[in-house]
Enzyme design. Structure first.
Site, PDB file in Angstrom:
ATOM      1  N   LYS A   1       0.502  14.354   1.205  1.00  0.00           N
ATOM      2  CA  LYS A   1      -0.799  14.685   0.599  1.00  0.00           C
ATOM      3  C   LYS A   1      -0.923  16.188   0.309  1.00  0.00           C
ATOM      4  CE  LYS A   1      -3.257  10.726   2.704  1.00  0.00           C
ATOM      5  NZ  LYS A   1      -4.020  10.089   1.604  1.00  0.00           N
TER       6      LYS A   1
ATOM      7  N   HIS B   1       0.785  -1.231   0.000  1.00  0.00           N
ATOM      8  CA  HIS B   1       0.000   0.000   0.000  1.00  0.00           C
ATOM      9  C   HIS B   1       0.813   1.274   0.000  1.00  0.00           C
ATOM     10  CE1 HIS B   1      -4.172  -1.432   0.504  1.00  0.00           C
ATOM     11  NE2 HIS B   1      -3.593  -2.482   1.055  1.00  0.00           N
TER      12      HIS B   1
ATOM     13  N   LYS C   1     -14.417   8.437  -5.059  1.00  0.00           N
ATOM     14  CA  LYS C   1     -15.730   8.767  -4.482  1.00  0.00           C
ATOM     15  C   LYS C   1     -16.228  10.101  -5.030  1.00  0.00           C
ATOM     16  CE  LYS C   1     -14.073   6.626  -0.230  1.00  0.00           C
ATOM     17  NZ  LYS C   1     -13.430   6.953   1.065  1.00  0.00           N
TER      18      LYS C   1
ATOM     19  N   THR D   1      -8.494   6.554  -2.826  1.00  0.00           N
ATOM     20  CA  THR D   1      -9.853   6.087  -3.126  1.00  0.00           C
ATOM     21  C   THR D   1     -10.840   7.227  -2.920  1.00  0.00           C
ATOM     22  OG1 THR D   1      -9.968   5.220  -0.877  1.00  0.00           O
ATOM     23  CG2 THR D   1      -9.532   3.631  -2.651  1.00  0.00           C
TER      24      THR D   1
ATOM     25  N   LYS E   1      -9.047  13.956   3.770  1.00  0.00           N
ATOM     26  CA  LYS E   1      -8.185  12.787   3.830  1.00  0.00           C
ATOM     27  C   LYS E   1      -7.304  12.953   5.057  1.00  0.00           C
ATOM     28  CE  LYS E   1      -6.625  13.912  -0.349  1.00  0.00           C
ATOM     29  NZ  LYS E   1      -6.664  12.633  -1.039  1.00  0.00           N
ATOM     30  N   ARG E   2      -6.565  11.905   5.456  1.00  0.00           N
ATOM     31  CA  ARG E   2      -5.655  12.072   6.565  1.00  0.00           C
ATOM     32  C   ARG E   2      -4.675  13.218   6.280  1.00  0.00           C
ATOM     33  NH1 ARG E   2      -5.735   8.193  10.817  1.00  0.00           N
ATOM     34  NH2 ARG E   2      -3.976   9.398  11.566  1.00  0.00           N
TER      35      ARG E   2
HETATM   36  C1  LIG Z   1     -12.157   7.085   1.366  1.00  0.00           C
HETATM   37  C2  LIG Z   1     -11.710   7.532   2.707  1.00  0.00           C
HETATM   38  C3  LIG Z   1     -10.357   7.793   2.951  1.00  0.00           C
HETATM   39  C4  LIG Z   1      -9.290   7.690   1.875  1.00  0.00           C
HETATM   40  O1  LIG Z   1      -9.143   8.958   1.282  1.00  0.00           O
HETATM   41  P1  LIG Z   1      -7.863   9.318   0.384  1.00  0.00           P
HETATM   42  O2  LIG Z   1      -8.188  10.646  -0.163  1.00  0.00           O
HETATM   43  O3  LIG Z   1      -7.780   8.258  -0.679  1.00  0.00           O
HETATM   44  O4  LIG Z   1      -6.690   9.324   1.295  1.00  0.00           O
HETATM   45  C5  LIG Z   1      -9.985   8.228   4.213  1.00  0.00           C
HETATM   46  N1  LIG Z   1     -10.891   8.387   5.196  1.00  0.00           N
HETATM   47  C6  LIG Z   1     -12.200   8.159   4.988  1.00  0.00           C
HETATM   48  C7  LIG Z   1     -13.156   8.368   6.112  1.00  0.00           C
HETATM   49  C8  LIG Z   1     -12.652   7.718   3.752  1.00  0.00           C
HETATM   50  O5  LIG Z   1     -13.960   7.472   3.572  1.00  0.00           O
END
Ligand SMILES: *Cc1c(COP(=O)(O)O)cnc(C)c1O
Length: 768
Positions: free
Chosen positions: A496, A302, A602, A598, A490-491
């Site tokens: 990032k 990952h 979305k 991911t 995101k985190r």
């Molecule tokens: C989808 C999701 C992530 C992943 O987000 P990235 O932008 O791909 O890092 C992190 N936290 C939550 C709550 C999510 O639903």
């Protein structure tokens, strides 16, 4: 549970075990009703009782047993495996405390424990009848019958089963989460010494193993408690997962009946554990055990960030799992013999490819262990898979490497979270897209259907108004609902590059201040995400964003042309509310650092446009929709590597770009932190002198790209066309597609598409 297995009657009973230390499930009620096809029936029933189902839904706690993308991926995979009718089990750990709740107090992150089981968990069923003893510590004895692990301490593992319903296919799979339970005779010494109270207190210590999720995302922390956990998890998973191991042993030597998929290296102790069981308990030879082990295990990588790779000190392994360390050494011995055969005399290469790192404290490289012990190794997006094939193992075992581009479940990430858009889509192309997401391409001809474009716009507007109302309630900020909703959730992590987003905000602010009468495209920039509690820089980034928000939001010159909001406590449930309301999705990672992403998928599925780098799955998103429908900026992976080779000089960009310089000077001088002018000196120091992620190198290209975003936003019809083409091109990013590929190309399992609901079947069972 498990009533339907579509391989019944086949001579081999296939089972897939997905092993993950994280499952980021969120809520289950709405998802369960949707997958069972009883949502309207339940809604109606509650209405008849004078109750509102949405109020009931809001009472459920999130199951936050994950940090971010990796844990959410595991949750999407469970949904897809059940929907595809695979006989698959998710195995993990039942943390008593999930990911912490984030509060923002005075512009700073404060963590609160996530006591999610406080009022019980109606979805789980304890299975004490399947409780299993797990061994730790002790020593290894040589006996005439082989190695024996003796004088161990035992912790019990109590399984809790959770139902995973497929989408309208009468399949319910199981997610089995293990909880540590102390034995009755733990540390008898104290009982004998008469210290009864101390003995009872110590009993509870061993239960700490499953107490709390480690809140690190993409970061390795070598704590002993965590090693207990990564060894305990797979250990107990084994007795079960192997269904049991005896079953593997009895069937054909060439074809194990069980597939173990390792979600990152976290459960990679499954490899030596499987070897231990096959040899020390089942009595197999090394060669036979190794053959079965490799054919059974597969590993998903990952990340390539060095600070995230697990490297356990051998001293710790020796203490906690001495037999496993012996087995790892033996695996390495056989492995290095192969390396020596292929590259005779290349000692340098031997060192690089060894499972054992000898420089500094002696450690085991768990990614190397997982690669050697698995028949398939996959990355999670095309570019990431190419990078790991090249870098992580430099040519050895090249034929094991595969790509499996990540995906998301369309049930939760469209049908559940955006019912208005889901209905609009179904109105045009029917409901088959729910299980065959590539059907969304049927929407492409509608780019010239002004009626449908209008529906897309109105749906987005409704979602934005709902979110604006919610945010006003929660934070008391007034939001202009016709402003562009520009979202990065995101985190929080340096790679990032939330700081790049922040620099764009400051640049916009400075432009408005320099030209107060000018015309600007109104924006509401929302940033959300948790920082690991021990990650100082990430916490500073949150403080900076909140400080900038404070200045921007309270400047009367700015008005409602620019607003900045920090979204508190980003988690699955908040993602479901935010993403459908996004106009613009920010995916800013330095090329080569985000394995897939991911969140990006979305947003695309929900009709947001993306501004992003050529990194991770952004690249494949662009390929699907065409470059003209996504805002791409910044360096490519090759350009980043070239910059690293020639040397990155942040100051050269600072000297050259006046807007960048102004923005950095403001952060540095305390413009956004007047009460503490030195507040952000550390951040500026990183940006100017130690920036591993080259923010300044992408700044100019990012700002220019944002100007293009503004231009397009002023043409709502053009924008809506691109939004539609985003939705219509997102079919590839269904986790059903991802899981079908794992099934065919790694596990040797054909998904049973024919078990999916026929297109003509109603989505709801409605009794009218
Ligand atoms: C989808 C999701 C992530 C992943 O987000 P990235 O932008 O791909 O890092 C992190 N936290 C939550 C709550 C999510 O639903």
């Amino acid at each position: 549970m498990g009533e339907h297995c579509y391989w019944e009657g086949d001579e081999i009973q296939w089972r897939v075990y997905y092993l993950s230390l994280e499952y980021y499930m969120g809520r289950s009620l709405t998802n369960t009703m949707i997958n069972l096809g009883i949502q309207s029936a339940c809604d109606e029933a509650l209405y008849q009782l004078g109750l509102d189902i949405e109020e009931l839904e809001a009472l459920e706690e999130d199951a936050g047993l994950g940090n971010g993308g990796l844990g959410r991926l595991a949750a999407c995979f469970l949904d897809s495996m059940a929907t595809l009718g695979m006989a698959a089990y998710g195995y993990g750990i039942r943390y008593e405390y999930g990911i912490f709740a984030q509060k923002i107090k005075n512009g700073e992150q404060v963590e609160e424990p996530d006591d999610w089981l406080r009022f019980g968990n109606p979805w789980e069923k304890a299975r004490p009848e399947y409780m299993i003893p797990v061994n730790f510590y002790g020593r290894v004895e040589d006996t005439p019958q082989g190695k024996k692990w003796v004088d161990t301490q035992i912790v019990f593992a109590m399984p809790y089963d959770n139902p995973i319903p497929g989408y309208k296919n009468n399949v319910v799979n199981t997610m089995r989460l293990w909880s540590a339970k102390s034995t009755n005779n733990f540390d008898l010494k104290f009982f004998n010494d008469g210290d009864y109270i101390q003995a009872v207190l110590d009993r509870n210590q061993s239960e700490n193993i499953s107490r709390v999720l480690y809140p690190n995302d993409n970061f390795f922390e070598g704590k002993e408690l965590r090693l207990n956990r990564v060894s305990c998890g797979p250990t107990l998973q084994h007795h079960q997962a192997s269904g049991s191991v005896a079953q593997i042993v009895r069937t054909s030597s060439t074809l194990p009946t069980v597939a173990l998929q390792l979600n990152d290296t976290h459960p990679s102790m499954a490899i030596p554990e499987l070897m231990r069981i096959l040899m020390d308990i089942e009595g197999l030879t090394w060669a036979r055990a190794w053959d079965i082990c490799v054919k059974t295990c597969a590993y998903t990588n990952h990340t390539v960030l060095p600070e995230a790779l697990e490297r356990w000190p051998t001293s710790m392994l020796e203490h906690i799992l001495p037999r496993h360390l012996q087995i790892i050494y033996e695996i390495n011995h056989h492995h290095l013999q192969e390396v020596a055969k292929r590259w005779p005399g290349d000692m340098d290469r031997m060192g690089r490819m060894s499972l054992v790192e000898e420089h500094g404290e002696k450690r085991i490289n768990m990614a190397h262990l997982a690669i050697v012990g698995a028949h398939a190794v996959n990355g999670v997006a095309a570019i990431h898979s190419e990078i790991i094939k090249r870098d992580l193992f430099q040519g050895l075992l090249r034929d094991r490497f595969q790509n499996k581009t990540n995906g998301i479940t369309p049930r939760r990430w469209l049908l559940l979270c955006n019912p208005t858009l889901a209905d609009a889509v179904a109105e045009k192309i029917g409901e088959e897209w729910v299980v065959h997401l590539d059907q969304l391409t049927k929407l492409k001809p509608l780019v010239n259907d002004s009626g449908f474009l209008r529906i897309i716009q109105v749906t987005k507007q409704e979602n934005k108004m709902r979110l604006a109302k919610q945010l006003e309630q929660d934070y008391g900020v007034k939001i202009n609902p016709s402003s562009m909703f520009d979202i990065q959730v995101k985190r929080i992590h340096e790679y990032k590059r939330q700081l790049l987003n922040c620099m764009h905000i400051i640049t916009l602010y400075n432009r408005i201040k320099a030209n107060p009468g000018g015309s600007f495209v109104p924006r509401t920039v929302m940033i959300g995400g948790k920082a690991a509690p021990g990650y100082h820089t990430a916490k500073q980034i949150i403080r900076l964003i909140c400080s900038v928000a404070q200045v921007v939001n309270n400047d009367p010159i700015v008005g409602d042309r620019l607003k900045v909001i920090y979204l508190e406590n980003y988690r699955v449930t908040l993602a479901e509310q935010i993403i459908p309301a996004a106009d613009l999705s920010e995916q800013l990672s330095t090329a080569g650092t985000e394995a897939s992403g991911t969140g990006n998928m979305k947003f695309m599925l929900n009709g947001a446009l993306t501004i992003g780098t050529l990194d991770g799955a952004n690249i494949e998103m662009m390929e699907e929709m065409g470059r003209e429908n996504i805002f791409i900026f910044g360096m490519t992976v090759e350009e980043v590597e070239e910059l690293k080779r020639t040397g990155y000089d942040a100051r050269s960009y600072y000297d050259k770009l006046p807007e960048l310089r102004q923005c950095v000077d403001q952060i540095d001088s305390g413009f956004f932190s007047p009460n503490n002018p030195d507040q952000f000196k550390d951040l500026v120091n990183i940006l100017m002198n130690h920036d591993r992620f080259y923010l300044f190198a992408d700044y100019e290209s990012y700002i220019k790209c944002q100007d293009e975003v503004n231009k397009l936003y002023q043409k709502p019809n053009e924008w809506a066309k691109k939004a539609l083409l985003n939705i219509a091109s997102s079919g590839k990013f269904s986790s059903d597609r991802t899981i079908s590929e794992y099934g065919r190309e790694i596990w040797g399992v054909e998904p049973s598409w024919e078990k999916l609901p026929a297109p003509h079947e109603p989505r709801e069972t409605e009794d009218k």
